[in-house]
Scaffold this active site. Structure first.
Site, PDB file in Angstrom:
ATOM      1  N   CYS A   2       0.857  -1.175   0.000  1.00 16.84           N
ATOM      2  CA  CYS A   2       0.000   0.000   0.000  1.00 16.84           C
ATOM      3  C   CYS A   2       0.896   1.229   0.000  1.00 16.84           C
ATOM      4  CB  CYS A   2      -0.876   0.021   1.243  1.00 16.84           C
ATOM      5  SG  CYS A   2      -1.874  -1.462   1.409  1.00 16.84           S
ATOM      6  N   ARG A  27       2.112   1.013  -5.906  1.00 15.21           N
ATOM      7  CA  ARG A  27       2.211   0.052  -4.796  1.00 15.21           C
ATOM      8  C   ARG A  27       0.880  -0.617  -4.489  1.00 15.21           C
ATOM      9  NH1 ARG A  27       7.030   1.043  -1.792  1.00 15.21           N
ATOM     10  NH2 ARG A  27       6.196  -0.334  -0.201  1.00 15.21           N
ATOM     11  N   TRP A  75      -4.017  -1.933  -1.438  1.00 15.39           N
ATOM     12  CA  TRP A  75      -4.059  -3.206  -2.154  1.00 15.39           C
ATOM     13  C   TRP A  75      -4.711  -4.170  -1.169  1.00 15.39           C
ATOM     14  CZ3 TRP A  75      -2.162  -8.230  -1.573  1.00 15.39           C
ATOM     15  CH2 TRP A  75      -2.184  -9.024  -2.718  1.00 15.39           C
ATOM     16  N   ASN A 101      -0.072  -0.348   6.275  1.00 13.92           N
ATOM     17  CA  ASN A 101       0.384  -1.269   5.242  1.00 13.92           C
ATOM     18  C   ASN A 101       0.861  -2.528   5.966  1.00 13.92           C
ATOM     19  OD1 ASN A 101       1.487  -2.535   3.032  1.00 13.92           O
ATOM     20  ND2 ASN A 101       3.305  -1.230   2.927  1.00 13.92           N
ATOM     21  N   GLY A 102       0.363  -3.696   5.557  1.00 17.54           N
ATOM     22  CA  GLY A 102       0.783  -4.937   6.213  1.00 17.54           C
ATOM     23  C   GLY A 102      -0.439  -5.733   6.642  1.00 17.54           C
ATOM     24  N   GLU A 482       9.829 -16.021 -17.994  1.00 15.67           N
ATOM     25  CA  GLU A 482       9.691 -14.574 -17.795  1.00 15.67           C
ATOM     26  C   GLU A 482       8.833 -13.947 -18.904  1.00 15.67           C
ATOM     27  OE1 GLU A 482      10.035 -12.648 -15.468  1.00 15.67           O
ATOM     28  OE2 GLU A 482      10.296 -10.645 -16.294  1.00 15.67           O
ATOM     29  N   LYS A 486       5.372 -11.941 -18.170  1.00 20.35           N
ATOM     30  CA  LYS A 486       5.135 -10.563 -18.629  1.00 20.35           C
ATOM     31  C   LYS A 486       3.796 -10.485 -19.350  1.00 20.35           C
ATOM     32  CE  LYS A 486       7.213  -8.764 -16.684  1.00 20.35           C
ATOM     33  NZ  LYS A 486       8.176  -9.284 -15.756  1.00 20.35           N
ATOM     34  N   GLU A 489       0.719 -11.008 -16.882  1.00 26.45           N
ATOM     35  CA  GLU A 489       0.426 -10.042 -15.814  1.00 26.45           C
ATOM     36  C   GLU A 489      -0.108  -8.714 -16.323  1.00 26.45           C
ATOM     37  OE1 GLU A 489       3.626  -8.993 -13.114  1.00 26.45           O
ATOM     38  OE2 GLU A 489       5.087  -9.060 -14.705  1.00 26.45           O
ATOM     39  N   HIS A 505       5.830 -34.214 -23.019  1.00 22.36           N
ATOM     40  CA  HIS A 505       5.440 -34.964 -21.820  1.00 22.36           C
ATOM     41  C   HIS A 505       4.035 -34.574 -21.369  1.00 22.36           C
ATOM     42  CE1 HIS A 505       9.392 -36.698 -21.508  1.00 22.36           C
ATOM     43  NE2 HIS A 505       9.877 -35.489 -21.801  1.00 22.36           N
ATOM     44  N   LYS A 604       3.170  -3.448  -6.908  1.00 23.94           N
ATOM     45  CA  LYS A 604       4.588  -3.529  -7.231  1.00 23.94           C
ATOM     46  C   LYS A 604       5.378  -4.335  -6.211  1.00 23.94           C
ATOM     47  CE  LYS A 604       8.320  -2.486  -9.482  1.00 23.94           C
ATOM     48  NZ  LYS A 604       8.577  -3.330 -10.660  1.00 23.94           N
TER      49      LYS A 604
HETATM   50  O1  M6R Z   1      10.733  -6.750  -5.541  1.00 25.58           O
HETATM   51  P1  M6R Z   1      11.002  -8.179  -5.927  1.00 25.58           P
HETATM   52  O2  M6R Z   1      11.947  -8.291  -7.055  1.00 25.58           O
HETATM   53  O3  M6R Z   1      11.397  -9.026  -4.767  1.00 25.58           O
HETATM   54  O4  M6R Z   1       9.594  -8.714  -6.430  1.00 25.58           O
HETATM   55  C1  M6R Z   1       9.404 -10.052  -6.762  1.00 25.58           C
HETATM   56  C2  M6R Z   1       8.139 -10.246  -7.547  1.00 25.58           C
HETATM   57  O5  M6R Z   1       7.029  -9.863  -6.790  1.00 25.58           O
HETATM   58  C3  M6R Z   1       8.142  -9.433  -8.857  1.00 25.58           C
HETATM   59  O6  M6R Z   1       9.234  -9.752  -9.643  1.00 25.58           O
HETATM   60  C4  M6R Z   1       6.850  -9.690  -9.649  1.00 25.58           C
HETATM   61  O7  M6R Z   1       6.816 -11.003 -10.104  1.00 25.58           O
HETATM   62  C5  M6R Z   1       6.712  -8.715 -10.810  1.00 25.58           C
HETATM   63  N1  M6R Z   1       5.369  -8.232 -10.896  1.00 25.58           N
HETATM   64  C6  M6R Z   1       7.020  -9.305 -12.115  1.00 25.58           C
HETATM   65  O8  M6R Z   1       6.858  -8.431 -13.172  1.00 25.58           O
END
Ligand code: M6R
Length: 609
Positions: A2, A27, A75, A101-102, A482, A486, A489, A505, A604
């Protein structure tokens, strides 16, 4: 997860709070709220949706006034996305107002106790329980009430609290969720990230776990939740405003993709001497002996950071000749991991605040591992917890979909592997050759970025397909993961990444006519094998989009579309092969009309489990 911004000073604070909140919107962005102390009374305005919705609502109600206030972008964890669940939360009886936040883990038992004492709750959140608890313990001293309440709480928090009965006093506290305190001239601010402070002050300090700060316009007092005074280290914030602004790009993700040549040059600056085949990583110098003798490397991360760690595993084995694994931090922390003597744990993280990675790192440290960090955010919790490390230096990453941090992570892991390799088995000329190739990568990425229009055209052809596959082998198997992450998400297209050999498989059953299958098919040890996997997909009607090495014209016979990347050593190739995949995901999201920088359900920085 948050965004938190709070202010106490002499200025009218509504607009400066909103300005800070906009910088933190990445965030979390499902609801937003603001509270100020207006003529001695707390005034709260909140709404579901973005900060823009909050601005509309404020306009409707004629705005809020006051020189002390707080705001929040949420969030959701406990309780749905509704206005009553949005922050700030209040305890009307005591005049307490709080943002958080938390997660308060023992909120249910605390809620029962508070209900027995007559408190009535209007939200489903754990945060409202904390507001009521502080109110219940309030006896005329807000700082003392916050300390007392936090001694009763388990879980994670970054909080800011104010009370009608103490005008001009803000109290903030932290455990697990980051909070920065900005020290200004006749004003003080609190924010969950330094980017919300920088236009007001560049002097700041990070609160540590279990610390509480009492702020007024004139000064601050920092203590623990047991009221032991502590002296924080006020430092200069090193954030350039341009790095957190769009600067002509449509989205932060696009800006960050295009920034990669520059950010990578920063990652490299002063860290190797090609002619001498020498890597210079000052952050590892104090532990050079232990690292040289390392018997095993365990790399920990989540999401994109885990994918970088998986590439790191290949790099460690190939270049440093040390056994290595890469693991989901969330799994590692709850296993009973065996950490033998000589184990090095590497936490890979952009934010340095990911709850699972932090906990896994602690677990490894408790069991005797030497802890390294491959982290972007300077001074983050993880960076402070590690024994040593190498910063990414890619600058603030605002786009929720991580791009430049991934390339930075792979670059740093490759330098660490070479640094270790040189101390173990690798000769200067072998290392020098690799460093020469590494140094060229920013220019190679520039060439790939110049093909953006072609990448967009290819994406357009397939953007209406709902299921995609991403396939690669060796170093580019994690790149495939990856690429799929991308795409899913930000465009919400279902995408699976996997090792190309795994197809037969089971997953090959998914292939139907016209299904896009993105193959990372650059030249490397397994090139021929990847070609066979491509044939298998095509034979079943799949449409192949190949990321291939420049000059490999024959691949056009096997793929509907080819995106070329420069010819570089395989071990370094993920830093280039990922770029077309990042751009494809970006274009797919734009073409589908999605909010690229604020994808649904995501935030984020994942500071909760
Ligand atoms: O801040 P971090 O690199 O530890 O975050 C890890 C993941 O939450 C982060 O990479 C997430 O998967 C991203 N949204 C990917 O684009």
């Amino acid at each position: 997860m948050c965004g938190i911004v709070a202010y106490v000073g002499t200025k009218q604070c509504q607009n400066l709070l909103l300005e800070g909140l906009k910088r933190l919107e990445y965030r979390g962005y499902d609801s937003a709220g603001i509270a100020t102390l207006e003529n001695g009374r707390i005034r709260v305005v909140k709404t579901v949706g973005r900060v823009a919705n909050l601005e509309d609502k404020l306009e409707e109600v004629g705005g809020v006034t006051g020189t002390m206030g707080m705001c929040h972008t949420r969030w959701a964890t406990h309780g749905g996305v509704t206005t009553p669940n949005a922050h700030p939360h209040t305890d009307d009886k005591s005049g307490i107002c709080l943002i958080h936040n938390g997660i308060i883990e023992n909120y249910a038992s605390l809620k029962t106790l508070l209900e027995e004492k007559g408190h009535r709750f209007v939200s489903q959140t754990d945060t409202e329980v904390l507001a009521m608890l502080i109110g219940e313990l309030y006896e005329g001293d807000l700082e003392a009430a916050v300390q007392a309440a936090l001694r009763e709480v388990t879980g994670a928090y970054g909080i800011v609290v104010m009370c009608e009965k103490e005008p001009g006093v803000l109290v903030a506290a932290r455990k697990g969720s980051p909070l920065m305190v900005g020290v200004g001239d006749g004003e003080h601010l609190v924010a969950s990230d330094g980017s919300a402070l920088i236009s007001h002050t560049s002097r700041a300090f990070a609160l540590e776990d279990y610390q509480v700060v009492k702020l007024t316009a004139e000064g601050f007092r920092t203590s623990t939740i047991h009221n032991v005074p502590v002296t924080p280290k006020v430092q200069q914030l090193e954030i350039e405003l341009e790095s957190i602004e769009l600067g002509g790009y449509s989205h932060f993700m696009q800006k960050e993709i295009f920034e990669q040549p520059k950010s990578l040059r920063n990652t490299f600056r002063g860290r190797f001497v090609v002619e001498e085949g020498r890597v210079i990583l000052g952050g590892l110098a104090d532990h050079a002996k232990d690292l040289t003798k390392a018997r095993r490397v365990v790399m920990l991360g989540q999401g994109t950071a885990l994918h970088a760690a998986m590439i790191g595993r290949y790099l460690m084995e190939d270049l440093a000749k040390v056994p290595a694994v890469a693991e989901f931090a969330s799994e590692f922390r709850y296993r009973n991991p065996i950490i033998e003597e000589g184990t090095v744990a590497i936490a890979v993280s952009q934010s340095g605040e990911t709850a699972d990675t932090l906990a896994a790192l602690s677990e490894a440290q408790d069991r005797g591992a030497l802890a390294l960090g491959v982290i972007n955010v300077v001074g983050s919790t993880m960076a402070r917890q590690t024994d040593a490390g190498v910063y990414l230096r890619v600058g603030p990453e605002i786009g929720v979909a991580s791009t430049k941090a991934f390339v930075g992570q792979v670059a740093v892991l490759s330098m660490i592997a070479m640094w270790m390799g040189r101390r173990r088995y690798m000769g200067a000329s072998e290392c020098g050759d690799l460093l020469r190739a590494l140094e060229q990568i920013p220019s190679h990425i520039e060439r790939i970025l110049a093909t953006d229009a072609q990448i967009r055209r290819v994406t357009e052809k397939y953007v209406d397909r709902e299921n995609w596959l991403f396939l690669g082998r060796g170093y580019n198997y994690p790149t495939a993961l990856e690429g799929a992450l991308k795409l899913k998400e930000i465009s919400y297209i279902h995408a699976e990444g996997m090792p190309a050999a795994e197809m037969k498989h089971g997953p090959i059953a998914l292939i139907n006519e016209g299904m896009p299958a993105v193959f990372i098919a650059n030249k490397g040890r397994q090139y021929e094998k990847v070609m066979s996997n491509i044939q298998e997909v095509r034979a079943r009607g799949g449409h192949v989009i190949a990321v291939a090495t420049e000059g490999d014209e024959s691949i056009r016979n096997y793929a509907e579309d080819v995106l070329f990347v420069p010819d570089i050593p395989e071990a370094l190739s993920p830093m280039t092969t990922i770029v077309p995949l990042q751009l494809m995901a970006y274009h797919a999201a734009v073409l589908r009309g999605h909010d690229v920088d604020k994808p649904r359900n995501l935030a984020k920085s994942v500071t909760v489990e």
